[in-house]
Design a protein around this motif. Structure first.
Motif, short mmCIF file in Angstrom:
data_model
loop_
_atom_site.label_atom_id
_atom_site.label_comp_id
_atom_site.label_asym_id
_atom_site.label_seq_id
_atom_site.Cartn_x
_atom_site.Cartn_y
_atom_site.Cartn_z
N MET A 1 83.07 78.00 54.18
CA MET A 1 81.64 77.70 53.97
C MET A 1 81.23 76.59 54.94
N SER A 2 80.29 76.90 55.79
CA SER A 2 79.90 75.93 56.81
C SER A 2 78.89 74.92 56.29
N VAL A 3 78.48 75.10 55.04
CA VAL A 3 77.45 74.21 54.51
C VAL A 3 77.87 73.69 53.14
N ASN A 4 77.51 72.45 52.86
CA ASN A 4 77.79 71.87 51.55
C ASN A 4 76.68 72.32 50.59
N LYS A 5 77.04 73.20 49.66
CA LYS A 5 76.04 73.78 48.74
C LYS A 5 75.28 72.71 47.96
N GLU A 6 76.05 71.80 47.37
CA GLU A 6 75.44 70.77 46.51
C GLU A 6 74.43 69.94 47.29
N GLU A 7 74.81 69.64 48.54
CA GLU A 7 73.93 68.84 49.40
C GLU A 7 72.62 69.61 49.69
N LEU A 8 72.78 70.89 49.95
CA LEU A 8 71.64 71.76 50.25
C LEU A 8 70.72 71.86 49.02
N PHE A 9 71.32 72.03 47.84
CA PHE A 9 70.54 72.13 46.60
C PHE A 9 69.78 70.82 46.34
N ALA A 10 70.46 69.69 46.60
CA ALA A 10 69.82 68.37 46.39
C ALA A 10 68.62 68.21 47.33
N LYS A 11 68.79 68.67 48.57
CA LYS A 11 67.68 68.59 49.55
C LYS A 11 66.51 69.49 49.12
N LEU A 12 66.84 70.68 48.60
CA LEU A 12 65.81 71.60 48.11
C LEU A 12 65.02 70.96 46.96
N ALA A 13 65.76 70.36 46.02
CA ALA A 13 65.12 69.70 44.87
C ALA A 13 64.20 68.58 45.35
N ASP A 14 64.70 67.78 46.31
CA ASP A 14 63.90 66.67 46.84
C ASP A 14 62.65 67.18 47.56
N ALA A 15 62.79 68.29 48.28
CA ALA A 15 61.64 68.85 49.02
C ALA A 15 60.53 69.24 48.05
N VAL A 16 60.92 69.81 46.90
CA VAL A 16 59.93 70.18 45.88
C VAL A 16 59.29 68.92 45.30
N LEU A 17 60.13 67.97 44.93
CA LEU A 17 59.65 66.73 44.32
C LEU A 17 58.71 65.96 45.27
N GLU A 18 59.03 66.04 46.56
CA GLU A 18 58.22 65.31 47.55
C GLU A 18 57.10 66.16 48.15
N MET A 19 56.90 67.35 47.56
CA MET A 19 55.76 68.22 47.93
C MET A 19 55.81 68.69 49.38
N GLU A 20 57.02 68.93 49.89
CA GLU A 20 57.21 69.32 51.29
C GLU A 20 57.36 70.84 51.40
N GLU A 21 56.25 71.54 51.54
CA GLU A 21 56.28 73.01 51.58
C GLU A 21 57.14 73.55 52.71
N GLU A 22 56.87 73.08 53.93
CA GLU A 22 57.58 73.61 55.10
C GLU A 22 59.07 73.34 55.02
N LEU A 23 59.41 72.16 54.52
CA LEU A 23 60.83 71.80 54.38
C LEU A 23 61.51 72.70 53.35
N ALA A 24 60.84 72.94 52.23
CA ALA A 24 61.40 73.81 51.18
C ALA A 24 61.67 75.20 51.73
N ALA A 25 60.74 75.73 52.53
CA ALA A 25 60.91 77.05 53.13
C ALA A 25 62.06 77.05 54.14
N ALA A 26 62.14 76.00 54.97
CA ALA A 26 63.20 75.90 55.98
C ALA A 26 64.58 75.80 55.34
N LEU A 27 64.67 74.99 54.28
CA LEU A 27 65.96 74.84 53.58
C LEU A 27 66.36 76.14 52.89
N SER A 28 65.37 76.87 52.38
CA SER A 28 65.65 78.15 51.72
C SER A 28 66.18 79.16 52.74
N LYS A 29 65.64 79.11 53.96
CA LYS A 29 66.16 79.98 55.03
C LYS A 29 67.61 79.63 55.33
N GLU A 30 67.91 78.32 55.30
CA GLU A 30 69.28 77.85 55.53
C GLU A 30 70.22 78.41 54.46
#
Length: 217
Positions: A1-30
């Motif tokens: 696994m080239s990516v740390n799942k937990e780290e990615l999930f934490a970033k996704l949660a933060d993107a939602v909490l911080e109202m970052e639409e573009e970031l949430a979409a970009a992280l979901s693509k990741e």
């Protein structure tokens, strides 16, 4: 696994909490590019962020405009992840009537629970927002549903949940339907008080609770 799942999930949660639409979409693509499970990413990332936003709303740190912007960020991620959800097939799809109780027009949590339940193999009949207690009962009877799921984000509308159960009892059909409740102001003790079959604090819990109550999986 080239990516740390937990780290990615934490970033996704933060993107939602911080109202970052573009970031949430970009992280979901990741998430998709790295072969991470879309359901997990919704549950532990997007939904978790929305749950935290709901808590801030409860504590009056966030208000309706912030909650809606968090929802926009969550939906931007959902749009990317939804096509990659693996839908569980059940031999017989159990029907669940879902809606937000009368007097409340906030449906962010309800929509998330609906999505997670559909992905878990249930058939959802969505009554939308501001639904009268009688309408929940009538639709459950009409559809021969197995369960009624009621949500609210407001303390002022909580009594409508108990009203649904009272109507079921008055019509002598309480034992025909499981009833679950949820939303920011709801607690297990409130669910017990009104005689609901269960309470879920978030969408993932709602799936587990529904499967347990209806003996699925």
């Amino acid at each position: 696994m080239s990516v740390n799942k937990e780290e990615l999930f934490a970033k996704l949660a933060d993107a939602v909490l911080e109202m970052e639409e573009e970031l949430a979409a970009a992280l979901s693509k990741e998430v998709i590019e790295n072969g991470v499970d879309a359901f997990e990413a919704i549950d532990q990332g997007l939904a978790h962020g929305m749950y935290r936003a709901g808590k801030l709303f409860e504590e009056e740190e966030y208000f309706v405009p912030e909650l809606l912007m968090c929802s926009d960020a969550m939906n931007a991620g959902l749009d990317v992840l939804k096509p990659h959800l693996k839908v569980e097939e059940q031999a017989e799809k159990l029907k669940v009537v879902i809606g937000v109780v009368e007097g409340d027009t906030h449906d962010i949590g309800k929509n998330l629970v609906k999505l997670m339940l559909e992905t878990s193999g249930f058939e959802l009949i969505d009554l939308g927002r501001d639904v009268t207690p009688q309408a929940f009962v009538d639709k459950a009877k009409e559809e021969a549903a197995a369960m009624i799921a009621i949500g609210t984000l407001m303390t002022t509308t909580m009594d409508g949940m108990g009203e649904v159960i009272k109507i079921l009892k008055n019509e002598n059909i309480r034992d025909q339907f499981k009833v679950i409740v949820g939303g920011a102001p709801i607690s297990q003790s409130f669910a017990d008080k009104i005689g609901a079959d269960g309470y879920a604090s978030n969408a993932a819990q709602a799936v587990k609770l529904s499967k347990d109550l209806l003996s699925v999986g």
